[in-house]
Design a protein around this motif. Structure first.
Motif, PDB file in Angstrom:
ATOM      1  N   ARG A  60     -35.330 100.800  -0.816  1.00 21.64           N
ATOM      2  CA  ARG A  60     -36.717 100.559  -0.389  1.00 21.64           C
ATOM      3  C   ARG A  60     -36.780  99.158   0.206  1.00 21.64           C
ATOM      4  O   ARG A  60     -36.227  98.215  -0.365  1.00 21.64           O
ATOM      5  N   VAL A  61     -37.452  99.025   1.326  1.00 19.01           N
ATOM      6  CA  VAL A  61     -37.532  97.715   1.975  1.00 19.01           C
ATOM      7  C   VAL A  61     -38.994  97.305   2.070  1.00 19.01           C
ATOM      8  O   VAL A  61     -39.824  98.063   2.577  1.00 19.01           O
ATOM      9  N   LYS A  62     -39.303  96.111   1.540  1.00 23.06           N
ATOM     10  CA  LYS A  62     -40.658  95.575   1.706  1.00 23.06           C
ATOM     11  C   LYS A  62     -40.564  94.436   2.701  1.00 23.06           C
ATOM     12  O   LYS A  62     -39.923  93.410   2.416  1.00 23.06           O
ATOM     13  N   ILE A  63     -41.156  94.639   3.850  1.00 20.51           N
ATOM     14  CA  ILE A  63     -41.079  93.622   4.903  1.00 20.51           C
ATOM     15  C   ILE A  63     -42.343  92.767   4.817  1.00 20.51           C
ATOM     16  O   ILE A  63     -43.449  93.286   4.947  1.00 20.51           O
ATOM     17  N   PHE A  64     -42.143  91.482   4.560  1.00 18.58           N
ATOM     18  CA  PHE A  64     -43.310  90.597   4.395  1.00 18.58           C
ATOM     19  C   PHE A  64     -43.372  89.588   5.538  1.00 18.58           C
ATOM     20  O   PHE A  64     -42.351  89.225   6.122  1.00 18.58           O
ATOM     21  N   GLY A  65     -44.576  89.148   5.811  1.00 18.75           N
ATOM     22  CA  GLY A  65     -44.777  88.260   6.980  1.00 18.75           C
ATOM     23  C   GLY A  65     -44.336  86.836   6.724  1.00 18.75           C
ATOM     24  O   GLY A  65     -43.559  86.251   7.484  1.00 18.75           O
ATOM     25  N   GLU A  66     -44.868  86.231   5.677  1.00 20.21           N
ATOM     26  CA  GLU A  66     -44.586  84.821   5.358  1.00 20.21           C
ATOM     27  C   GLU A  66     -44.462  84.691   3.847  1.00 20.21           C
ATOM     28  O   GLU A  66     -44.896  85.550   3.105  1.00 20.21           O
ATOM     29  N   GLY A  67     -43.924  83.551   3.419  1.00 20.17           N
ATOM     30  CA  GLY A  67     -43.978  83.221   1.990  1.00 20.17           C
ATOM     31  C   GLY A  67     -42.805  83.749   1.197  1.00 20.17           C
ATOM     32  O   GLY A  67     -42.954  84.645   0.367  1.00 20.17           O
ATOM     33  N   ASP A  68     -41.619  83.132   1.400  1.00 16.37           N
ATOM     34  CA  ASP A  68     -40.484  83.673   0.647  1.00 16.37           C
ATOM     35  C   ASP A  68     -40.335  83.070  -0.751  1.00 16.37           C
ATOM     36  O   ASP A  68     -39.521  83.546  -1.537  1.00 16.37           O
ATOM     37  N   ASP A  92     -38.120  63.653 -10.145  1.00 24.15           N
ATOM     38  CA  ASP A  92     -38.108  64.194  -8.782  1.00 24.15           C
ATOM     39  C   ASP A  92     -39.206  65.249  -8.695  1.00 24.15           C
ATOM     40  O   ASP A  92     -39.404  66.020  -9.637  1.00 24.15           O
ATOM     41  N   VAL A  93     -39.861  65.296  -7.544  1.00 24.24           N
ATOM     42  CA  VAL A  93     -40.922  66.288  -7.338  1.00 24.24           C
ATOM     43  C   VAL A  93     -40.637  67.060  -6.051  1.00 24.24           C
ATOM     44  O   VAL A  93     -40.430  66.464  -4.993  1.00 24.24           O
ATOM     45  N   ALA A  94     -40.593  68.374  -6.181  1.00 14.30           N
ATOM     46  CA  ALA A  94     -40.476  69.236  -4.983  1.00 14.30           C
ATOM     47  C   ALA A  94     -41.805  69.944  -4.833  1.00 14.30           C
ATOM     48  O   ALA A  94     -42.321  70.508  -5.799  1.00 14.30           O
ATOM     49  N   ILE A  95     -42.342  69.888  -3.646  1.00 12.71           N
ATOM     50  CA  ILE A  95     -43.688  70.448  -3.501  1.00 12.71           C
ATOM     51  C   ILE A  95     -43.878  71.190  -2.193  1.00 12.71           C
ATOM     52  O   ILE A  95     -43.442  70.741  -1.142  1.00 12.71           O
ATOM     53  N   ASP A  96     -44.468  72.352  -2.296  1.00 14.96           N
ATOM     54  CA  ASP A  96     -44.935  73.067  -1.106  1.00 14.96           C
ATOM     55  C   ASP A  96     -46.407  73.354  -1.375  1.00 14.96           C
ATOM     56  O   ASP A  96     -46.749  74.339  -2.042  1.00 14.96           O
ATOM     57  N   PRO A  97     -47.290  72.458  -0.914  1.00 17.32           N
ATOM     58  CA  PRO A  97     -48.715  72.631  -1.235  1.00 17.32           C
ATOM     59  C   PRO A  97     -49.224  74.004  -0.808  1.00 17.32           C
ATOM     60  O   PRO A  97     -50.118  74.560  -1.425  1.00 17.32           O
ATOM     61  N   LEU A  98     -48.610  74.548   0.247  1.00 20.33           N
ATOM     62  CA  LEU A  98     -49.037  75.856   0.740  1.00 20.33           C
ATOM     63  C   LEU A  98     -47.857  76.546   1.410  1.00 20.33           C
ATOM     64  O   LEU A  98     -47.430  76.140   2.491  1.00 20.33           O
ATOM     65  N   ASP A  99     -47.315  77.541   0.740  1.00 18.62           N
ATOM     66  CA  ASP A  99     -46.250  78.341   1.371  1.00 18.62           C
ATOM     67  C   ASP A  99     -46.916  79.568   1.990  1.00 18.62           C
ATOM     68  O   ASP A  99     -47.334  80.484   1.275  1.00 18.62           O
ATOM     69  N   GLY A 100     -47.037  79.521   3.302  1.00 22.41           N
ATOM     70  CA  GLY A 100     -47.704  80.617   4.019  1.00 22.41           C
ATOM     71  C   GLY A 100     -49.009  80.156   4.638  1.00 22.41           C
ATOM     72  O   GLY A 100     -50.052  80.789   4.450  1.00 22.41           O
ATOM     73  N   SER A 101     -48.947  79.047   5.386  1.00 22.60           N
ATOM     74  CA  SER A 101     -50.193  78.522   5.957  1.00 22.60           C
ATOM     75  C   SER A 101     -50.844  79.511   6.935  1.00 22.60           C
ATOM     76  O   SER A 101     -52.065  79.653   6.970  1.00 22.60           O
ATOM     77  N   ILE A 102     -49.998  80.248   7.660  1.00 29.91           N
ATOM     78  CA  ILE A 102     -50.569  81.233   8.605  1.00 29.91           C
ATOM     79  C   ILE A 102     -51.297  82.337   7.840  1.00 29.91           C
ATOM     80  O   ILE A 102     -52.307  82.875   8.283  1.00 29.91           O
ATOM     81  N   LEU A 103     -50.766  82.639   6.646  1.00 25.29           N
ATOM     82  CA  LEU A 103     -51.402  83.681   5.830  1.00 25.29           C
ATOM     83  C   LEU A 103     -52.825  83.275   5.465  1.00 25.29           C
ATOM     84  O   LEU A 103     -53.750  84.094   5.524  1.00 25.29           O
ATOM     85  N   ARG A 114     -60.015  80.966   8.485  1.00 22.07           N
ATOM     86  CA  ARG A 114     -60.664  80.161   9.546  1.00 22.07           C
ATOM     87  C   ARG A 114     -59.746  79.892  10.741  1.00 22.07           C
ATOM     88  O   ARG A 114     -60.146  79.286  11.719  1.00 22.07           O
ATOM     89  N   GLY A 115     -58.494  80.230  10.598  1.00 22.78           N
ATOM     90  CA  GLY A 115     -57.593  80.164  11.746  1.00 22.78           C
ATOM     91  C   GLY A 115     -56.996  78.803  12.047  1.00 22.78           C
ATOM     92  O   GLY A 115     -56.102  78.694  12.880  1.00 22.78           O
ATOM     93  N   ASP A 116     -57.465  77.751  11.382  1.00 18.08           N
ATOM     94  CA  ASP A 116     -57.008  76.400  11.717  1.00 18.08           C
ATOM     95  C   ASP A 116     -55.910  75.959  10.733  1.00 18.08           C
ATOM     96  O   ASP A 116     -56.186  75.403   9.666  1.00 18.08           O
ATOM     97  N   VAL A 117     -54.647  76.209  11.123  1.00 20.57           N
ATOM     98  CA  VAL A 117     -53.508  75.942  10.237  1.00 20.57           C
ATOM     99  C   VAL A 117     -53.447  74.465   9.818  1.00 20.57           C
ATOM    100  O   VAL A 117     -53.234  74.154   8.645  1.00 20.57           O
ATOM    101  N   ASP A 118     -53.666  73.557  10.766  1.00 20.28           N
ATOM    102  CA  ASP A 118     -53.552  72.131  10.442  1.00 20.28           C
ATOM    103  C   ASP A 118     -54.580  71.717   9.397  1.00 20.28           C
ATOM    104  O   ASP A 118     -54.274  70.999   8.444  1.00 20.28           O
ATOM    105  N   LEU A 119     -55.814  72.186   9.584  1.00 25.67           N
ATOM    106  CA  LEU A 119     -56.883  71.836   8.653  1.00 25.67           C
ATOM    107  C   LEU A 119     -56.586  72.412   7.263  1.00 25.67           C
ATOM    108  O   LEU A 119     -56.776  71.738   6.234  1.00 25.67           O
ATOM    109  N   ILE A 120     -56.073  73.633   7.246  1.00 30.64           N
ATOM    110  CA  ILE A 120     -55.760  74.299   5.977  1.00 30.64           C
ATOM    111  C   ILE A 120     -54.632  73.561   5.248  1.00 30.64           C
ATOM    112  O   ILE A 120     -54.700  73.309   4.045  1.00 30.64           O
TER     113      ILE A 120
END
Ligand SMILES: O=P(O)(O)OC[C@H]1O[C@](O)(COP(=O)(O)O)[C@@H](O)[C@@H]1O
Length: 324
Positions: free
Chosen positions: A183-191, A84-95, A27-33
């Motif tokens: 071999r190189v895999k080039i990825f956009g987001e989400g390490d 302790d809690v470490a959280i990334d609710p969404l790694d790769g919001s642009i994705l 849907r393109g809306d990063v903030d909403l996502i």
């Protein structure tokens, strides 16, 4: 709460985040996502009987009060243990905004005071799976590291697959990896997903290298600690303010190379990830009629148990609120 319930509890957290934001795929809306993912997390944590405190989250309270550092999560009933809690609710919001692969939701939980409170700055990272543990060195060139990894994996250098994020800052690293024929895999987001893949032979991924977010590095460290892999990192503060942030997090020597054991100082850490879109390790969410199937991996370092969890969620009765 018995400890194995924490593992199943955090799967529900990452499932909830993944489901909540995948409904907005493309849907393109990063903030909403991002907001949908955070709402999903919070809703699921409300049901988890722990005294949890966010040490890696979306941001500081004064910036944007969503999953802020210091936020209490869990039910906080009397008698419960603190974590302790470490959280990334969404790694790769642009994705997710663009409907592309490699987006995951990730959570790590460990004993209170045992997760490094990484500031929101960049970090140099190199990660490998269990078979190559002990042979990487951040002070050596990428070529030298690839050669060591090849030897450890009993592969030719040309058979080593290196994940590198598609960023101008990685131009030299990509050229170096190519120069030895890797071999190189080039990825956009989400390490986080890329680091996770190094520990599973079936992904064909052997190494992750590059500069990415420090919070994501801590989550990757939790996963690799459970899996017996290795991540070496060096924080990359860009100015005095960022140096001070590192020092406030307890890192007096900002040049110091840290491993998964420095980032997670307990031998007991839990990690869960749920895929939103397909990644090297996990399939993304699949919708069929009124059901959604999620694919997750959850593990605990102290007992060495790893579970792949496929869950079918009936959408109209699910506890998970799906954003309209
Ligand atoms: O996009 P940048 O600034 O190069 O930062 C790299 C970081 O961004 C990500 O690709 C995605 O993070 P977000 O979902 O928070 O945008 C991380 O996996 C990675 O560590």
């Amino acid at each position: 709460m018995v400890n194995h319930d924490i593992a199943m509890g955090i799967v529900r957290v990452t499932e909830a985040a993944a489901l909540a934001c995948s409904n907005l795929l493309g849907r393109g809306d990063v903030d909403l996502i991002e907001k949908a993912a955070v709402d999903g997390v919070r809703h699921a944590f409300d049901l988890l009987p722990i005294k949890g405190r966010v040490v890696i989250g979306e941001c500081d309270l004064d910036k944007k009060p969503i999953m802020y550092i210091g936020e209490k999560v869990g039910t906080w009933e009397d008698g419960l243990k603190e974590y302790d809690v470490a959280i990334d609710p969404l790694d790769g919001s642009i994705l997710v905004a663009k409907g592309r692969p490699n987006a995951i939701s990730a959570v790590a939980v460990s004993e209170k005071g045992r997760i490094f409170r990484a500031p929101q700055i960049y970090m140099k990272k190199m990660a490998v799976g269990p078979k190559a543990k002990g042979c990487i060195d951040l002070n050596k060139s990428l070529v030298e590291n690839i050669k060591c990894v090849a030897e450890a994996l009993n592969k030719d250098v040309e058979e080593v697959t290196v994940m590198i994020q598609d960023r101008p800052r990685h131009k030299d690293l990509i050229e170096e990896a190519r120069s030895v024929g890797a071999r190189v895999k080039i990825f956009g987001e989400g390490d986080i997903a890329a680091a996770l893949a190094t520990a599973f032979e079936e992904t064909g991924v052997d190494m992750l290298v590059g500069i990415g977010g420090a919070p994501e590095g801590v989550l990757a460290a939790a996963a690799l600690k459970c899996l017996g892999g290795e991540i070496l990192v060096r924080l990359m503060p860009e100015n005095q303010r960022q140096i001070d942030m590192c020092k406030r997090a307890g890192l007096l020597d900002v040049e110091k190379i840290l491993s998964q054991d420095d980032l997670i100082t307990s031998d007991d850490v839990y990690f869960s990830a749920t895929a939103i879109t397909d990644s090297d390790l996990l399939r993304g969410i699949i919708y069929k009629e009124n059901y959604a199937t999620t694919h997750s991996v959850v593990m605990r370092s102290s007992n060495g148990v790893l579970r792949f969890v496929d869950a079918i969620h009936k959408l109209d009765t699910s506890l998970i609120k799906v954003q309209e």
